[in-house]
Motif scaffolding. Structure first.
Motif, short mmCIF file in Angstrom:
data_model
loop_
_atom_site.label_atom_id
_atom_site.label_comp_id
_atom_site.label_asym_id
_atom_site.label_seq_id
_atom_site.Cartn_x
_atom_site.Cartn_y
_atom_site.Cartn_z
N LYS A 127 -0.06 -11.01 -4.37
CA LYS A 127 -0.49 -10.11 -3.60
C LYS A 127 0.60 -9.60 -2.72
O LYS A 127 1.23 -10.33 -2.07
CB LYS A 127 -1.55 -10.86 -2.63
CG LYS A 127 -2.62 -11.26 -3.61
CD LYS A 127 -3.61 -12.28 -2.59
CE LYS A 127 -4.87 -12.72 -3.54
NZ LYS A 127 -6.10 -12.24 -2.79
N LEU A 128 0.81 -8.13 -2.74
CA LEU A 128 2.01 -7.59 -2.38
C LEU A 128 1.62 -6.97 -0.88
O LEU A 128 0.52 -6.50 -0.70
CB LEU A 128 2.64 -6.57 -3.07
CG LEU A 128 2.88 -7.17 -4.64
CD1 LEU A 128 3.44 -5.93 -5.48
CD2 LEU A 128 3.78 -8.40 -4.60
N ALA A 129 2.64 -6.62 0.06
CA ALA A 129 2.52 -6.25 1.20
C ALA A 129 3.66 -5.22 1.52
O ALA A 129 4.73 -5.53 1.01
CB ALA A 129 2.17 -7.00 2.16
N ILE A 130 3.47 -4.35 2.53
CA ILE A 130 4.55 -3.39 2.81
C ILE A 130 5.14 -4.15 3.99
O ILE A 130 4.28 -4.45 4.79
CB ILE A 130 4.17 -1.95 3.35
CG1 ILE A 130 3.55 -1.13 1.83
CG2 ILE A 130 5.08 -1.00 3.76
CD1 ILE A 130 2.91 0.09 2.04
N GLU A 131 6.29 -4.11 4.11
CA GLU A 131 7.08 -4.57 5.36
C GLU A 131 7.10 -3.39 6.53
O GLU A 131 7.79 -2.40 5.90
CB GLU A 131 8.37 -5.17 5.09
CG GLU A 131 8.99 -6.29 6.12
CD GLU A 131 9.99 -6.95 5.67
OE1 GLU A 131 10.25 -8.08 6.34
OE2 GLU A 131 10.62 -6.83 4.58
N LYS A 132 6.54 -3.66 7.54
CA LYS A 132 6.80 -2.58 8.59
C LYS A 132 8.17 -2.49 9.12
O LYS A 132 8.76 -3.55 9.23
CB LYS A 132 5.76 -2.75 9.78
CG LYS A 132 4.60 -2.72 9.40
CD LYS A 132 3.59 -1.59 9.64
CE LYS A 132 2.18 -2.04 9.32
NZ LYS A 132 1.61 -0.82 8.58
N THR A 133 8.79 -1.21 9.55
CA THR A 133 9.95 -1.23 10.20
C THR A 133 9.85 -1.79 11.49
O THR A 133 8.79 -1.85 12.12
CB THR A 133 10.58 0.36 10.32
OG1 THR A 133 9.56 1.04 10.75
CG2 THR A 133 10.67 0.68 8.75
N ASP A 134 11.09 -2.23 11.96
CA ASP A 134 11.08 -2.81 13.55
C ASP A 134 12.44 -2.66 13.95
O ASP A 134 13.28 -2.59 13.33
CB ASP A 134 10.49 -4.32 13.10
CG ASP A 134 10.40 -5.26 14.51
OD1 ASP A 134 9.95 -4.42 15.64
OD2 ASP A 134 10.38 -6.16 14.64
N CYS A 135 12.34 -2.58 15.25
CA CYS A 135 13.78 -2.84 15.89
C CYS A 135 14.47 -4.31 15.87
O CYS A 135 13.51 -5.08 16.50
CB CYS A 135 13.69 -2.27 17.44
SG CYS A 135 15.01 -2.22 18.31
#
Length: 162
Positions: A127-135
């Protein structure tokens, strides 16, 4: 998931179909191929001038248009044999995070991390997921836990950010 854990799960479940769920209820097609394995080293500098370094294993999945009517998914045995061949040519960094690069006509190219996995009698489902960008330099940039910018706004002269 670390590369070593992924390879161990493949080795321990060689009689299963290997499926990739790239979004809730959406799977990479049965016609996928492993087309490239990247051993990457990331060297980064964030907006607060902080440095970091890490390694990743990126496995690219591609759906062959010539095999769109294929009925069965790749077996874990076949995937493991491909990855063993890769490992003989370019050894894996076993503690590197494993990611999967994928796209189709309705899903833009993304590097997806393993969020979870499921094993049942016939399938190994990643089960794959996208990693959100973050500061990564929130404190230096004056960003609160709620992602609100404080009075000392990011990139203001002397803020320590950018």
């Amino acid at each position: 998931m670390k590369t070593q854990q992924f390879l161990e799960l493949l080795a321990g479940n060689q009689n299963k179909s290997l499926k990739f769920e790239y979004s809730s209820g959406k799977f990479v097609g049965t016609n996928y191929h492993i087309t490239e394995v990247k051993h990457t080293t990331i060297e980064s500098v964030d907006c607060g001038a902080g440095t970091d370094s890490w390694k990743e294993t990126i496995i690219q999945l591609w759906e062959s248009p010539d095999e769109k009517d294929k009925k069965e998914f790749m077996s874990t045995y076949k995937a493991l044999s491909i990855l063993k061949k890769v490992g003989r040519i370019k050894p894996f960094i076993l503690e590197a995070e494993v990611k999967f690069e994928y796209s189709n006509k309705n899903f833009n190219t993304a590097q997806l991390f393993v969020n979870d996995y499921e094993l049942n009698d016939n399938e190994f489902i990643l089960k794959l997921a996208i990693e959100k960008t973050d500061c990564k330099a929130k404190e230096a940039c004056g960003i609160t836990e709620n992602n609100e910018v404080t009075q000392e706004a990011c990139c203001a002269p002397g803020s320590g950010c950018c």
